[in-house]
Design a protein around this motif. Structure first.
Motif, PDB file in Angstrom:
ATOM      1  N   LYS A  31     -60.098 -35.183  99.888  1.00 17.67           N
ATOM      2  CA  LYS A  31     -60.413 -35.986  98.882  1.00 17.67           C
ATOM      3  C   LYS A  31     -59.463 -36.374  98.269  1.00 17.67           C
ATOM      4  O   LYS A  31     -58.840 -37.564  98.002  1.00 17.67           O
ATOM      5  N   LYS A  32     -58.394 -35.919  98.190  1.00 24.82           N
ATOM      6  CA  LYS A  32     -56.743 -36.501  98.315  1.00 24.82           C
ATOM      7  C   LYS A  32     -56.450 -37.645  99.141  1.00 24.82           C
ATOM      8  O   LYS A  32     -56.098 -38.613  98.030  1.00 24.82           O
ATOM      9  N   LYS A  33     -56.970 -38.119 100.448  1.00 22.02           N
ATOM     10  CA  LYS A  33     -56.911 -38.908 100.499  1.00 22.02           C
ATOM     11  C   LYS A  33     -57.212 -40.262 100.192  1.00 22.02           C
ATOM     12  O   LYS A  33     -57.393 -40.990 100.158  1.00 22.02           O
ATOM     13  N   SER A  34     -58.420 -39.732  99.912  1.00 24.46           N
ATOM     14  CA  SER A  34     -60.010 -41.142  99.295  1.00 24.46           C
ATOM     15  C   SER A  34     -59.782 -41.414  97.712  1.00 24.46           C
ATOM     16  O   SER A  34     -59.486 -42.418  97.933  1.00 24.46           O
ATOM     17  N   ASP A  35     -58.986 -39.923  97.014  1.00 27.72           N
ATOM     18  CA  ASP A  35     -58.773 -40.606  95.876  1.00 27.72           C
ATOM     19  C   ASP A  35     -56.936 -42.163  96.065  1.00 27.72           C
ATOM     20  O   ASP A  35     -56.679 -43.137  95.181  1.00 27.72           O
ATOM     21  N   ALA A  36     -56.563 -41.417  96.638  1.00 30.51           N
ATOM     22  CA  ALA A  36     -54.878 -42.764  97.207  1.00 30.51           C
ATOM     23  C   ALA A  36     -55.265 -43.487  97.803  1.00 30.51           C
ATOM     24  O   ALA A  36     -54.936 -45.017  97.104  1.00 30.51           O
TER      25      ALA A  36
END
Length: 197
Positions: A31-36
């Motif tokens: 999820k953090k990777k997707s947001d970045a």
């Protein structure tokens, strides 16, 4: 619960709890990777929009520059076409778009398929283990009850045996005249001065 049947054991419970922790950690990281990636994607889209906006001005100045270059150097189109031209912003945009799609698919799979499946398996194992504990508790209660019943029957039989033995002993200790025999009479007390009967 779809898929393979899981044996409801403590080891399976521990294994699936570990899997749940790993899946949730993976979900958070993806999820953090997707947001970045979304932030970077928006930046590239802004850059592309800015570039497209400037294309009209740059197109007219480029055409003028091309005319000047052809006048000065002759026809050099073949050298330009043979060279490696990269549209780096566009390539980055396409690559980032694919990475974002893959990451979002993984995030959705973890959130909507994997984690709920693990939760369902854990709920199933917990239900089965609780049922086994209730069965064991009931079985122990029955065993204890049967032990108490057997012990009470054994005590009753032993008490009846003692009563029967006492009654038989009382009958044999009475003489024919109805008097009780003296048990100490069978011993010679003449030689023992310190014993008093």
């Amino acid at each position: 619960m779809s898929g393979a049947i899981v044996a409801p054991t403590r080891m399976a419970l521990t294994m699936y709890k570990t899997k749940r922790v790993g899946a949730k950690k993976g979900y958070e990281l993806l999820k953090k990777k997707s947001d970045a990636l979304k932030v970077r994607f928006r930046d590239i889209m802004k850059d592309i929009a800015r570039t497209k906006g400037n294309m009209a001005d740059q197109g007219s100045s480029a055409f003028f520059s091309l005319t000047q270059a052809q006048y000065a150097a002759g026809d050099f189109r073949q050298q330009v076409l043979q060279g490696s031209l990269t549209a780096s912003v566009r390539t980055s945009f396409i690559t980032l778009d694919e990475a974002l799609k893959v990451t979002n698919r993984r995030v959705n799979a973890l959130e909507n398929v994997t984690i709920p499946r693990i939760e369902a398996i854990l709920a199933y194992i917990n239900r089965e283990l609780d049922e086994l504990e209730r069965e064991d508790f009931t079985r122990l209660k029955k065993v204890q009850g049967s032990k108490r019943t057997a012990q009470a029957a054994a005590e009753a039989a032993e008490e009846a045996l003692h009563k029967a033995a006492a009654a038989a002993g009382a009958r044999s200790s009475k003489s024919e005249g109805g008097f009780v025999k003296d048990v100490t009479a069978q011993y010679d007390t003449a030689g023992d001065s310190d014993i008093v009967f």
